[in-house]
Scaffold this motif. Structure first.
Motif, PDB file in Angstrom:
ATOM      1  N   SER A 191     -28.823   6.229 -13.480  1.00  0.00           N
ATOM      2  CA  SER A 191     -28.138   4.985 -13.831  1.00  0.00           C
ATOM      3  C   SER A 191     -29.125   3.847 -14.116  1.00  0.00           C
ATOM      4  CB  SER A 191     -27.175   4.572 -12.720  1.00  0.00           C
ATOM      5  OG  SER A 191     -27.899   4.317 -11.531  1.00  0.00           O
ATOM      6  N   GLU A 192     -30.393   4.014 -13.707  1.00  0.00           N
ATOM      7  CA  GLU A 192     -31.390   2.978 -13.943  1.00  0.00           C
ATOM      8  C   GLU A 192     -32.019   3.181 -15.313  1.00  0.00           C
ATOM      9  OE1 GLU A 192     -34.233   2.376 -10.770  1.00  0.00           O
ATOM     10  OE2 GLU A 192     -32.843   3.356  -9.400  1.00  0.00           O
ATOM     11  N   ARG A 193     -32.259   2.069 -16.009  1.00  0.00           N
ATOM     12  CA  ARG A 193     -32.894   2.130 -17.322  1.00  0.00           C
ATOM     13  C   ARG A 193     -34.285   1.535 -17.230  1.00  0.00           C
ATOM     14  NH1 ARG A 193     -29.036   0.849 -22.308  1.00  0.00           N
ATOM     15  NH2 ARG A 193     -27.633   2.584 -22.000  1.00  0.00           N
ATOM     16  N   ARG A 194     -35.173   2.085 -18.025  1.00  0.00           N
ATOM     17  CA  ARG A 194     -36.516   1.527 -18.130  1.00  0.00           C
ATOM     18  C   ARG A 194     -36.424   0.200 -18.874  1.00  0.00           C
ATOM     19  NH1 ARG A 194     -41.171   4.829 -18.203  1.00  0.00           N
ATOM     20  NH2 ARG A 194     -42.036   2.802 -17.712  1.00  0.00           N
ATOM     21  N   VAL A 195     -37.411  -0.659 -18.667  1.00  0.00           N
ATOM     22  CA  VAL A 195     -37.474  -1.911 -19.412  1.00  0.00           C
ATOM     23  C   VAL A 195     -37.633  -1.551 -20.885  1.00  0.00           C
ATOM     24  CG1 VAL A 195     -38.820  -3.998 -19.807  1.00  0.00           C
ATOM     25  CG2 VAL A 195     -38.436  -3.189 -17.475  1.00  0.00           C
ATOM     26  N   ALA A 196     -36.757  -2.081 -21.714  1.00  0.00           N
ATOM     27  CA  ALA A 196     -36.722  -1.719 -23.137  1.00  0.00           C
ATOM     28  C   ALA A 196     -37.867  -2.358 -23.915  1.00  0.00           C
ATOM     29  CB  ALA A 196     -35.392  -2.152 -23.740  1.00  0.00           C
ATOM     30  N   SER A 197     -38.237  -1.696 -24.975  1.00  0.00           N
ATOM     31  CA  SER A 197     -39.257  -2.209 -25.882  1.00  0.00           C
ATOM     32  C   SER A 197     -38.751  -3.477 -26.569  1.00  0.00           C
ATOM     33  CB  SER A 197     -39.576  -1.157 -26.949  1.00  0.00           C
ATOM     34  OG  SER A 197     -40.365  -1.710 -27.976  1.00  0.00           O
ATOM     35  N   PRO A 198     -39.637  -4.447 -26.774  1.00  0.00           N
ATOM     36  CA  PRO A 198     -39.229  -5.660 -27.477  1.00  0.00           C
ATOM     37  C   PRO A 198     -39.276  -5.512 -29.007  1.00  0.00           C
ATOM     38  CG  PRO A 198     -41.503  -5.867 -26.801  1.00  0.00           C
ATOM     39  CD  PRO A 198     -41.003  -4.552 -26.239  1.00  0.00           C
ATOM     40  N   CYS A 199     -39.529  -4.315 -29.488  1.00  0.00           N
ATOM     41  CA  CYS A 199     -39.650  -4.086 -30.933  1.00  0.00           C
ATOM     42  C   CYS A 199     -38.386  -4.549 -31.668  1.00  0.00           C
ATOM     43  CB  CYS A 199     -39.891  -2.606 -31.207  1.00  0.00           C
ATOM     44  SG  CYS A 199     -40.071  -2.230 -32.963  1.00  0.00           S
ATOM     45  N   VAL A 200     -38.594  -5.298 -32.753  1.00  0.00           N
ATOM     46  CA  VAL A 200     -37.472  -5.775 -33.575  1.00  0.00           C
ATOM     47  C   VAL A 200     -37.586  -5.236 -35.007  1.00  0.00           C
ATOM     48  CG1 VAL A 200     -37.024  -7.854 -32.211  1.00  0.00           C
ATOM     49  CG2 VAL A 200     -38.700  -7.944 -34.065  1.00  0.00           C
ATOM     50  N   ASN A 201     -38.375  -4.175 -35.152  1.00  0.00           N
ATOM     51  CA  ASN A 201     -38.562  -3.504 -36.442  1.00  0.00           C
ATOM     52  C   ASN A 201     -39.148  -4.400 -37.523  1.00  0.00           C
ATOM     53  OD1 ASN A 201     -37.643  -0.911 -35.575  1.00  0.00           O
ATOM     54  ND2 ASN A 201     -35.571  -1.754 -35.577  1.00  0.00           N
ATOM     55  N   ILE A 202     -39.948  -5.354 -37.121  1.00  0.00           N
ATOM     56  CA  ILE A 202     -40.760  -6.154 -38.045  1.00  0.00           C
ATOM     57  C   ILE A 202     -42.195  -5.859 -37.628  1.00  0.00           C
ATOM     58  CG2 ILE A 202     -41.338  -8.453 -38.895  1.00  0.00           C
ATOM     59  CD1 ILE A 202     -38.544  -9.347 -37.936  1.00  0.00           C
ATOM     60  N   CYS A 203     -42.700  -4.738 -38.090  1.00  0.00           N
ATOM     61  CA  CYS A 203     -43.963  -4.197 -37.583  1.00  0.00           C
ATOM     62  C   CYS A 203     -45.111  -4.534 -38.521  1.00  0.00           C
ATOM     63  CB  CYS A 203     -43.856  -2.690 -37.405  1.00  0.00           C
ATOM     64  SG  CYS A 203     -42.482  -2.208 -36.332  1.00  0.00           S
ATOM     65  N   ALA A 204     -45.779  -5.635 -38.229  1.00  0.00           N
ATOM     66  CA  ALA A 204     -46.946  -6.055 -39.002  1.00  0.00           C
ATOM     67  C   ALA A 204     -47.859  -6.837 -38.079  1.00  0.00           C
ATOM     68  CB  ALA A 204     -46.518  -6.917 -40.175  1.00  0.00           C
ATOM     69  N   LEU A 205     -49.134  -6.491 -38.090  1.00  0.00           N
ATOM     70  CA  LEU A 205     -50.102  -7.169 -37.230  1.00  0.00           C
ATOM     71  C   LEU A 205     -50.731  -8.337 -37.967  1.00  0.00           C
ATOM     72  CD1 LEU A 205     -51.894  -4.087 -35.644  1.00  0.00           C
ATOM     73  CD2 LEU A 205     -50.006  -5.417 -34.704  1.00  0.00           C
ATOM     74  N   ASP A 206     -50.932  -9.441 -37.249  1.00  0.00           N
ATOM     75  CA  ASP A 206     -51.612 -10.592 -37.835  1.00  0.00           C
ATOM     76  C   ASP A 206     -53.124 -10.405 -37.718  1.00  0.00           C
ATOM     77  OD1 ASP A 206     -52.362 -11.282 -35.219  1.00  0.00           O
ATOM     78  OD2 ASP A 206     -50.966 -12.968 -35.090  1.00  0.00           O
ATOM     79  N   ASP A 207     -53.880 -11.423 -38.035  1.00  0.00           N
ATOM     80  CA  ASP A 207     -55.339 -11.333 -38.002  1.00  0.00           C
ATOM     81  C   ASP A 207     -55.904 -11.124 -36.601  1.00  0.00           C
ATOM     82  OD1 ASP A 207     -55.438 -11.681 -40.743  1.00  0.00           O
ATOM     83  OD2 ASP A 207     -55.737 -13.849 -40.614  1.00  0.00           O
ATOM     84  N   GLU A 208     -55.108 -11.397 -35.588  1.00  0.00           N
ATOM     85  CA  GLU A 208     -55.539 -11.207 -34.199  1.00  0.00           C
ATOM     86  C   GLU A 208     -54.987  -9.914 -33.597  1.00  0.00           C
ATOM     87  OE1 GLU A 208     -54.814 -14.725 -31.902  1.00  0.00           O
ATOM     88  OE2 GLU A 208     -55.502 -16.018 -33.523  1.00  0.00           O
ATOM     89  N   ASP A 209     -54.471  -9.016 -34.442  1.00  0.00           N
ATOM     90  CA  ASP A 209     -53.863  -7.745 -34.015  1.00  0.00           C
ATOM     91  C   ASP A 209     -52.666  -7.949 -33.097  1.00  0.00           C
ATOM     92  OD1 ASP A 209     -55.295  -6.016 -35.553  1.00  0.00           O
ATOM     93  OD2 ASP A 209     -56.728  -5.474 -33.998  1.00  0.00           O
ATOM     94  N   ILE A 210     -51.867  -8.971 -33.389  1.00  0.00           N
ATOM     95  CA  ILE A 210     -50.630  -9.223 -32.663  1.00  0.00           C
ATOM     96  C   ILE A 210     -49.477  -9.020 -33.639  1.00  0.00           C
ATOM     97  CG2 ILE A 210     -49.248 -10.951 -31.449  1.00  0.00           C
ATOM     98  CD1 ILE A 210     -51.902 -12.162 -30.487  1.00  0.00           C
ATOM     99  N   CYS A 211     -48.489  -8.244 -33.227  1.00  0.00           N
ATOM    100  CA  CYS A 211     -47.336  -7.971 -34.085  1.00  0.00           C
ATOM    101  C   CYS A 211     -46.549  -9.253 -34.319  1.00  0.00           C
ATOM    102  CB  CYS A 211     -46.455  -6.915 -33.438  1.00  0.00           C
ATOM    103  SG  CYS A 211     -44.965  -6.562 -34.399  1.00  0.00           S
ATOM    104  N   ILE A 212     -46.251  -9.542 -35.571  1.00  0.00           N
ATOM    105  CA  ILE A 212     -45.497 -10.757 -35.878  1.00  0.00           C
ATOM    106  C   ILE A 212     -44.031 -10.634 -35.483  1.00  0.00           C
ATOM    107  CG2 ILE A 212     -47.075 -11.445 -37.721  1.00  0.00           C
ATOM    108  CD1 ILE A 212     -44.902 -10.529 -39.732  1.00  0.00           C
ATOM    109  N   GLY A 213     -43.558  -9.421 -35.224  1.00  0.00           N
ATOM    110  CA  GLY A 213     -42.175  -9.219 -34.820  1.00  0.00           C
ATOM    111  C   GLY A 213     -41.962  -9.351 -33.329  1.00  0.00           C
ATOM    112  N   CYS A 214     -42.733  -8.595 -32.547  1.00  0.00           N
ATOM    113  CA  CYS A 214     -42.498  -8.556 -31.094  1.00  0.00           C
ATOM    114  C   CYS A 214     -43.546  -9.291 -30.276  1.00  0.00           C
ATOM    115  CB  CYS A 214     -42.398  -7.111 -30.615  1.00  0.00           C
ATOM    116  SG  CYS A 214     -43.943  -6.176 -30.712  1.00  0.00           S
TER     117      CYS A 214
END
Length: 63
Positions: free
Chosen positions: A4-27
């Motif tokens: 009945s317990e769920r793992r903490v869900a991924s924050p992915c919002v399907n906007i998968c692109a990394l900026d110049d600092e290798d940070i996803c602009i979506g999540c």
């Protein structure tokens, strides 16, 4: 963990692109955080989510 317990869900919002600092602009996760996500326990996932929130706030994505 029980069924009945769920793992903490991924924050992915399907906007998968990394900026110049290798940070996803979506999540707002770093490339390293994205890569390791499936192996993190829930406490570590919450820590990553808090960092994502702070990154979003610092970049002006949150009011």
């Amino acid at each position: 963990m029980s069924h009945s317990e769920r793992r903490v869900a991924s924050p992915c919002v399907n906007i998968c692109a990394l900026d110049d600092e290798d940070i996803c602009i979506g999540c707002q996760r770093t490339a390293a955080e994205i890569t390791r996500w499936n192996w993190l326990d829930d406490e570590e996932r919450r820590t990553v989510l808090a960092r994502c929130h702070e990154r979003a706030r610092a970049s002006g994505q949150l009011l």
